[in-house]
Scaffold this motif. Structure first.
Motif, PDB file in Angstrom:
ATOM      1  N   LYS A  30     -28.816  18.918  54.008  1.00  0.00           N
ATOM      2  CA  LYS A  30     -28.947  18.612  52.810  1.00  0.00           C
ATOM      3  C   LYS A  30     -29.088  19.600  51.653  1.00  0.00           C
ATOM      4  O   LYS A  30     -29.617  20.674  51.950  1.00  0.00           O
ATOM      5  CB  LYS A  30     -30.059  17.756  53.133  1.00  0.00           C
ATOM      6  N   GLU A  61     -29.905  19.479  46.985  1.00  0.00           N
ATOM      7  CA  GLU A  61     -30.080  18.702  45.964  1.00  0.00           C
ATOM      8  C   GLU A  61     -30.017  19.663  44.693  1.00  0.00           C
ATOM      9  O   GLU A  61     -30.228  20.938  44.790  1.00  0.00           O
ATOM     10  CB  GLU A  61     -31.644  18.395  45.972  1.00  0.00           C
ATOM     11  N   TRP A  81     -31.524  19.454  40.579  1.00  0.00           N
ATOM     12  CA  TRP A  81     -32.493  19.066  39.661  1.00  0.00           C
ATOM     13  C   TRP A  81     -32.288  19.226  38.432  1.00  0.00           C
ATOM     14  O   TRP A  81     -31.783  20.730  38.281  1.00  0.00           O
ATOM     15  CB  TRP A  81     -33.957  19.327  40.307  1.00  0.00           C
ATOM     16  N   LYS A  89     -34.203  14.754  39.942  1.00  0.00           N
ATOM     17  CA  LYS A  89     -33.070  14.983  40.768  1.00  0.00           C
ATOM     18  C   LYS A  89     -31.670  14.156  40.256  1.00  0.00           C
ATOM     19  O   LYS A  89     -31.677  12.865  40.351  1.00  0.00           O
ATOM     20  CB  LYS A  89     -33.635  14.450  42.231  1.00  0.00           C
ATOM     21  N   GLU A 142     -27.477  14.769  45.219  1.00  0.00           N
ATOM     22  CA  GLU A 142     -27.845  15.257  46.575  1.00  0.00           C
ATOM     23  C   GLU A 142     -26.852  14.789  47.498  1.00  0.00           C
ATOM     24  O   GLU A 142     -26.076  13.957  47.228  1.00  0.00           O
ATOM     25  CB  GLU A 142     -29.323  14.785  46.904  1.00  0.00           C
ATOM     26  N   THR A 178     -25.040  16.086  51.766  1.00  0.00           N
ATOM     27  CA  THR A 178     -25.336  16.820  52.985  1.00  0.00           C
ATOM     28  C   THR A 178     -23.935  17.420  53.322  1.00  0.00           C
ATOM     29  O   THR A 178     -22.953  16.863  53.396  1.00  0.00           O
ATOM     30  CB  THR A 178     -25.422  15.840  54.307  1.00  0.00           C
TER      31      THR A 178
END
Length: 449
Positions: free
Chosen positions: A385, A387, A389, A394, A397, A399
């Motif tokens: 995963k 992310e 920001w 956030k 996101e 995977t």
């Protein structure tokens, strides 16, 4: 026997005096009977002293109202309890100001948020009338669970030097390191409202006390730290495993793409900023720089600033392969969203997007004006995963290796690259491919999450 009793009595008396002196460090800011020591600033919301509480009531179509201390405070520890109606919004101003030369006396400064809504951001740090959100509690997953709806909540605020920390009912919510305002008044806010259903609602405060001398900060915890001081690694950040990836002074730890040295003609190091000054043109790696070190799983924090029409990006897990050994990695897009490039694709070329793959969520609170500093975060986890920001929010996101991710790659400019973005480790790359873009406060923490 009398002598022994006398010694015991003296010992007990000294202990009691010592305990009393320790307790005397707390000073009450509210006498429980009236509003002596306080003054109203802005707005028309009424404040009254009642039953050992200060009660503020929302008023329709009134500006934000504040009940402010007559004294100003610099370093302090503040504790209070509050009970707020669920239809209200409020806050506790700290180190705040009101002066005629600033928007006709509008209150401005740090605010500890009071948010009884479902969002539950009580304890977050906002800057009233200035920079907006400095520490949104979205950065701290435990924070929203601390507030108790329609119950008394205990708030603790520590302002010591440049460090501002907050707690709600004993749960650490925010940690901000910021050097903008060192001293100001404390104020209790009743927020403005244009909704008749939200008018006439009460917020109550009690047990308001403060320490100003011999302050002892609470032990460090492991919550996320927002540090706005350029290239500063605080003791708390160091304890939590962060290090400076750029030292703020030299090119140590970096080199040019396909080079053994740093491209000094393409980048300028000055006044604690690392600035791309010789754009290489979109799609060209000339002028890009990479870390000497490779990284696997990490949290990367960085500040960046754009000129109008500029664009750049931070590639991560970048690998050097092929005949030209040109690094290719997943990219956190950095761009002026008014630039035509940002309007291409499916929205996946806007600020903080996973470039050409995943659009960043739209969030007006996350935006800053061109020329202002932004704070970005990239997180890469062992479970693949990742992310993105921006300014505490956030925005993306995903995977790596998921069916969804592979479909994005197949529809992108990376479709011909085998196993794109699936490297187990890689370098961090700063692009210098369009306009003046500056970086500072680049920090990394290698973790297993």
């Amino acid at each position: 026997m009398k002598l022994k009793f006398g010694l015991y009595g003296c010992t007990f008396l000294l202990y009691a005096l010592s305990f009393a002196q320790s307790e005397s460090k707390w000073q009450s800011l509210f006498n429980g009977q009236d509003l002596k020591g306080w003054r109203q600033v802005n707005g028309k919301a009424p404040y009254v002293a009642k039953n050992n509480e200060i009660v503020g009531t929302s008023v329709l179509q009134s500006p934000n109202s504040f009940l402010a201390t007559e004294k100003e405070y610099g370093d302090f520890i503040l504790e209070l309890e509050l009970l707020v109606d669920t239809l209200m919004n409020s806050g506790i101003q700290i180190r705040s100001k009101s002066a005629a030369e600033f928007q006709n006396g509008r209150v401005h400064g740090y605010q500890v948020e009071v948010d009884p809504s479902k969002r539950s951001w009580t304890g977050g740090i906002y800057e009233e009338a200035l920079r907006g959100w400095l520490y949104p509690p979205e950065l701290n997953p435990a924070a929203p669970k601390a507030f108790k709806t329609l119950q008394w909540n205990k708030i603790r605020v520590e302002c010591i030097g440049n460090v501002i920390r907050t707690w709600v009912n004993g749960t650490a919510v925010a940690c901000l390191i910021d050097a903008e305002t060192a001293k100001g008044f404390i104020a209790l806010q009743v927020h403005s409202t244009d909704d008749p259903l939200r008018a006439g609602k009460d917020i109550r405060w009690r047990n308001i006390r403060i320490q100003t001398e011999n302050l002892k900060a609470s032990p460090y915890d492991d919550i996320f730290i927002v540090n706005t001081i350029p290239n500063n690694l605080s003791p708390a950040e160091a304890k939590n495993g962060y290090s400076l990836l750029w030292d703020g002074e030299s090119a140590t730890g970096w080199r040019g793409v396909r080079q053994n040295k740093f491209p000094e003609n393409a980048w300028e190091i000055s006044h604690g900023e690392l600035t791309a000054v010789k754009p290489s043109g979109a799609g060209s790696p000339e002028g890009d720089i990479v870390t000497q070190k490779k990284f696997k799983f990490f949290e990367l924090k960085f500040d960046f600033k754009l000129t109008k029409g500029a664009q750049s990006g931070i590639e991560y897990l970048a690998t050097e392969s092929g005949r030209n050994k040109e690094p290719k990695g997943l990219e956190y897009q950095i761009i002026d969203n008014s630039d035509p490039e940002a309007k291409m694709g499916t929205g996946n070329r806007t600020q903080a997007s996973l470039y050409d793959l995943l659009p960043a969520k739209k969030n007006e609170k996350a935006g800053r004006k061109t020329g202002e500093w932004n704070q970005g975060i990239i997180r890469v986890y062992p479970n693949n995963k990742a992310e993105h920001w921006l300014n505490g929010f956030k925005l993306a996101e995903y995977t790596r290796g998921s069916a969804e991710y592979l479909a994005w790659v197949d529809a992108s400019q990376y479709k011909s690259l085998k196993n794109f973005g699936m490297a187990k480790e890689g370098r961090i790359l700063l692009q210098g491919n369009g306009g003046h873009v500056s970086f500072r406060s680049i920090k990394i923490r290698e973790v297993s999450f």
